[in-house]
Design an enzyme around this catalytic site. Structure first.
Site, short mmCIF file in Angstrom:
data_model
loop_
_atom_site.label_atom_id
_atom_site.label_comp_id
_atom_site.label_asym_id
_atom_site.label_seq_id
_atom_site.Cartn_x
_atom_site.Cartn_y
_atom_site.Cartn_z
N GLU A 1 0.86 -1.20 0.00
CA GLU A 1 0.00 0.00 0.00
C GLU A 1 0.88 1.24 0.00
OE1 GLU A 1 -2.19 -0.14 3.70
OE2 GLU A 1 -2.56 -2.28 3.46
N LYS B 1 2.45 4.50 1.52
CA LYS B 1 2.64 5.00 2.89
C LYS B 1 2.21 6.46 2.87
CE LYS B 1 5.86 4.88 6.73
NZ LYS B 1 5.61 6.18 7.32
N ASP C 1 1.47 10.16 3.99
CA ASP C 1 2.24 11.05 4.85
C ASP C 1 1.29 11.95 5.63
OD1 ASP C 1 4.43 12.12 5.97
OD2 ASP C 1 4.99 13.38 4.27
N GLU D 1 -5.11 6.96 8.44
CA GLU D 1 -4.23 8.12 8.35
C GLU D 1 -5.05 9.34 7.92
OE1 GLU D 1 -1.16 7.10 9.01
OE2 GLU D 1 0.16 8.74 8.38
N TYR E 1 -6.71 1.72 6.99
CA TYR E 1 -5.91 0.60 6.49
C TYR E 1 -5.77 -0.57 7.45
CZ TYR E 1 -2.52 3.79 8.74
OH TYR E 1 -1.89 4.64 9.60
N LYS F 1 10.93 3.46 2.03
CA LYS F 1 10.81 4.92 1.87
C LYS F 1 11.38 5.35 0.53
CE LYS F 1 10.09 7.51 4.99
NZ LYS F 1 9.91 7.95 6.34
N CYS G 1 14.26 47.65 9.11
CA CYS G 1 13.24 46.86 8.43
C CYS G 1 13.25 47.19 6.93
CB CYS G 1 11.87 47.19 9.03
SG CYS G 1 10.50 46.48 8.10
N CYS H 1 9.77 49.21 6.19
CA CYS H 1 9.40 50.52 6.73
C CYS H 1 10.59 51.31 7.27
CB CYS H 1 8.34 50.37 7.81
SG CYS H 1 8.99 49.74 9.36
N CYS I 1 11.23 43.64 13.11
CA CYS I 1 11.02 45.06 12.90
C CYS I 1 10.34 45.60 14.17
CB CYS I 1 10.10 45.25 11.70
SG CYS I 1 9.30 46.84 11.64
N CYS J 1 4.10 49.48 10.76
CA CYS J 1 4.90 48.96 9.65
C CYS J 1 3.95 48.42 8.57
CB CYS J 1 5.83 47.85 10.11
SG CYS J 1 6.63 46.99 8.75
S1 IVH Z 1 -0.03 0.20 8.96
C1 IVH Z 1 2.08 -1.69 12.31
N1 IVH Z 1 -0.39 1.31 6.64
O1 IVH Z 1 3.17 4.88 9.03
C2 IVH Z 1 1.51 -1.13 11.11
N2 IVH Z 1 0.69 2.58 8.33
O2 IVH Z 1 5.67 4.28 10.47
C3 IVH Z 1 1.53 0.34 11.10
N3 IVH Z 1 1.26 4.86 7.65
O3 IVH Z 1 2.06 5.18 12.34
C4 IVH Z 1 0.36 0.91 10.50
N4 IVH Z 1 0.47 4.72 5.62
O4 IVH Z 1 0.97 6.63 10.55
C5 IVH Z 1 0.10 1.47 7.88
N5 IVH Z 1 -0.80 2.16 4.54
C6 IVH Z 1 -0.33 2.32 5.78
C7 IVH Z 1 0.26 3.52 6.21
C8 IVH Z 1 0.76 3.62 7.49
C9 IVH Z 1 1.06 5.51 6.49
C10 IVH Z 1 1.93 5.45 8.81
C11 IVH Z 1 1.17 5.31 10.10
C12 IVH Z 1 2.12 4.65 11.06
C13 IVH Z 1 3.42 4.94 10.42
C14 IVH Z 1 4.41 3.90 10.83
#
Ligand code: IVH
Length: 726
Positions: free
Chosen positions: A120, A122, A124, A182, A234, A322, A416, A419, A434, A440
């Site tokens: 899946e 990740k 942010d 998330e 998720y 990552k 500044c 001004c 400033c 200002c």
């Molecule tokens: S599963 C133990 N699925 O990543 C499993 N986490 O570094 C952890 N995150 O705290 C959760 N996308 O905030 C999972 N598809 C995804 C995710 C996800 C982002 C974040 C989540 C977690 C952090 C862990």
């Protein structure tokens, strides 16, 4: 026979039907992005429900769509323990590490055949946990340290993609289930928010994660509601009888229940397929409207997940891969200095445009002059620029080997740039400001926008575009000028119809009598937030004309030397004095809190407030203190009584256990307000030494100085009424 429309049973049935319908349309709109109803028809459904609930308040349920927004601000967050820990993930950066992960698991299970995974994106954002009881949203919390988070139920409810109730379907909802996901902010929303923050002199959020976190940790859910957030789910946490054997099925089930689940998911068998899925998701990165910073690879079979177990903070059955940080080199064309609302000078690098991860970057903040000196970035330098999941690019470092000798350093300016007023460094030398205050021009736009803000003077309709025009055309040179604007003045502005001009003038006029505390907050005195502004207003109703000296200010427990200095400096600055005089001349007459009564009915009472109140907490606190009470944060035997709003939690429980009197907001209003018995109290003003000193031991003198007669009268009337807790 046609049933009477107002027959309670019919009203109840209709309300339930409307709720179901609205939830259905919310799902179509927020989760599927496929609305099947016109906005106007949807609005009619909502209006009908609101009207029905208005007539029959007993029909309001916590999961009613009308309850998404409108909860009153709170003072702090209550801790919420997770029923099962929320783990984090171990990170990998190279594909070889992903292969290692798969090898480790196969070794663990002693298997030669391939394992199946779900891959899946990740996301942010900020991890949250949502508890649903019988398919209805009950409460939600942040991840926190994984064991305990913070209860952010009211804020979560403002997210359209959060189902208040499961969609009806074949899989009946379990008695209780925790769902994890998330909360993310879309990049367009982040841009909009940062533009607004820039105009208000506030620092921008560096990335959608910080923005989502900042938005969810708002004490006022109405602020969260303005930040359009999205939610992807998720995983399951604790649950009763959910019949799934694989992560893939969990995602499908969540989707059927009405949650938004990432469409970019893959079921992959063996390392090669996993890597392929990771690459596909990586390729989607630039197309998605929200930020992802990698992929998450999870063992599919839940039984195998169980067998693999967890290390101390992360599961063995999942890993994050990552994406590499996105870096490019470019040239610094210039370093310009921005002046924010509070006068802070921020150096910003103007760059030769460069594409990084699908975004064309023109500028990069250098944060402050201390950072700038440390990185030693110069005009003309080649620099490495990075977007490490951040939308706002960072300059990593100059390429010193590429220097020709013609590069120029930019020291903090003495005056500044806008001004010309002297610039002063904060103690510590990190920030430079400033010193001109409200006069200002660069600070003006931000300060006017802040002044008009909802929690300040609440001038509806005075948005950034309008403020820009008013300032750029020289029509408003300080906040006081707002009050002398005329219809003719406004008529010349872009996109200003007669009706909006009239509305704006009306809103400006209505703000003339806002409470003094709001005006003090609106003026943007450094270090004076809403709470301190209310406190100052309550203690010093004459502050606009005569500011108390530092010693007097510091005598108040909540005011330290830095705040005292900031307040006295603000009122001493000639530019600010002039603006204050102009405000008065323009008819701004803030409502001043009533002077403390000679007899304080709550003298020596030690009070704890919990739950959500209809009025701002700071206002209630100020009123109680005025009546002589001392407000503390936790319930103990010393507590005289607990004021419980809605959604009260552990404090209410504790008060019950200790047999402490509990009153609700209505009773409180009686106690403070018109109730003659509460105010016309015989007896001494016993405030002073003990009660106001902030010394906890002083609270114990309830026995020596019993609460005054009216307080007891009020309490005896209240002891049988407990607030209704949802
Ligand atoms: S599963 C133990 N699925 O990543 C499993 N986490 O570094 C952890 N995150 O705290 C959760 N996308 O905030 C999972 N598809 C995804 C995710 C996800 C982002 C974040 C989540 C977690 C952090 C862990």
């Amino acid at each position: 026979m046609i049933p009477a429309p107002d027959f309670p049973e019919n009203a109840r049935r209709r309300a339930a039907e409307l709720r179901r319908e609205i939830n259905f349309h919310d799902h179509r709109y927020y989760v599927l992005d496929e609305p099947v109803i016109a906005d106007a028809a949807y609005d009619r459904l909502r209006a009908e429900l609101a009207e029905l609930e208005n007539r029959h308040p007993e029909l309001v349920t916590p999961d009613s769509p009308t309850q998404r927004i409108g909860a009153a601000p709170r003072e702090g967050f209550v801790k919420a323990a997770h029923r099962l820990p929320m783990y984090s993930l171990s990170n990998s950066y190279e594909m070889e590490e992903v292969r290692d992960f798969d090898r480790r698991l196969r070794r663990l299970f002693g298997r030669d055949d391939e394992l199946t995974y779900v891959v899946e994106p990740k996301l942010d954002g900020l991890a949250v946990e949502l508890t649903y009881d019988h398919g209805r949203f009950a409460c939600g919390s942040t991840r926190g340290d994984g064991v305990t988070g913070e209860d952010i139920t009211a804020n979560l409810k403002t997210i359209g993609a959060l189902p208040l109730a499961f969609l009806p379907g074949d899989t009946p909802p379990p008695a209780t289930v925790d769902i994890r996901g998330e909360v993310v902010m879309h990049l367009t929303e982040l841009k909009r928010l940062n533009e607004r923050r820039g105009a208000a002199g506030e620092p921008p959020f560096a990335n959608p994660r910080n923005a989502a976190a900042g938005s969810l940790r708002q004490l006022d859910p109405r602020v969260t509601a303005e930040r359009r957030l999205d939610l992807f789910c998720y995983a399951l946490g604790f649950h009763d009888l959910v019949d799934c054997t694989a992560q893939w099925e969990v995602l499908e089930l969540l989707e059927r229940w009405g949650f938004r689940v990432t469409p970019d998911r893959y079921r992959a068998t063996g390392a090669a397929e996993v890597i392929d899925a990771c690459r596909r998701i990586e390729a989607r990165r630039g197309e998605l409207p929200y930020e992802i910073d990698g992929t998450v690879i999870k063992l599919d079979r839940l039984k195998l997940q169980d067998e693999a177990g967890s290390k101390s903070r992360s599961p063995r059955w999942a890993v994050a891969w990552k994406f590499p940080a996105r870096q490019e080199t470019t040239r610094v064309v210039d370093i310009v200095i921005q002046v924010g609302r509070t006068g802070v000078l921020t150096p910003v690098a103007v760059l030769e445009p460069v594409h990084i991860g699908g975004i064309e970057v023109h500028r990069a903040t250098l944060h402050n002059f201390s950072d700038l000196a440390e990185k030693d970035v110069r005009i003309g330098d080649r620099v490495v620029v990075e977007r490490a999941g951040d939308v706002i690019p960072e300059i990593v470092a100059p390429v010193t080997a590429a220097r020709t000798g013609s590069e120029r350093q930019i020291p903090p300016p003495a005056v500044c740039p806008v001004c010309g007023a002297p610039v002063a460094a904060d103690p510590g030398g990190i920030m430079h400001r400033c010193t001109a205050g409200l006069s200002c021009p660069a600070q003006l736009k931000g300060s006017i926008f802040h002044f008009a803000g909802r929690r300040a003077m609440d001038i509806d309709g005075l948005g950034t575009r309008l403020v820009d025009q008013l300032v750029e055309r020289g029509m408003v040179q300080n906040v006081a000028d707002l009050y002398t604007l005329t219809g003719d003045d406004l008529a010349g502005l872009d996109r200003m119809a007669d009706k909006s001009a009239a509305n704006l003038l009306h809103a400006i006029d209505a703000s003339r009598t806002r409470p003094l505390g709001r005006l003090l907050f609106a003026l943007g005195i450094r270090l004076v937030g809403e709470h301190l502004a209310m406190l100052l207003a309550a203690r010093f109703p004459d502050i606009l004309r005569r500011c108390p000296d530092r010693e007097t200010l510091e005598a108040i427990p909540e005011i330290g030397p830095r705040v005292a200095a900031s307040v006295t400096e603000f009122f001493a600055a000639p530019g600010n004095r002039q603006v204050l005089e102009k405000l008065t001349a323009a008819g701004v007459r803030p409502e001043v809190p009533a002077p403390p009564p000679a007899h304080q009915p709550l003298a020596d009472a030690v009070i704890v407030i919990t739950g959500t109140l209809n009025r701002p907490r700071a206002e209630v606190k100020a009123r109680l203190e005025q009546a002589g009470a001392r407000i503390t944060g936790s319930v103990s035997r010393q507590t005289t009584f607990l004021i419980a709003g809605t959604e009260a939690g552990s404090k209410l429980e504790k008060a019950r256990q200790l047999g402490i009197d509990i009153i609700d907001e209505n009773r409180l209003n009686e106690l403070l307000g018109d109730s003659d018995s509460a105010v016309a109290a015989p007896g001494d003003n016993r405030r002073g030494g003990g009660a106001g000193s902030g010394d906890d031991t002083a609270a114990g003198n309830g026995a020596a100085n019993p609460p005054s007669l009216p307080l007891l009268t009020a309490l005896s009337r209240s002891s049988t009424t407990e607030p209704e807790i949802s």
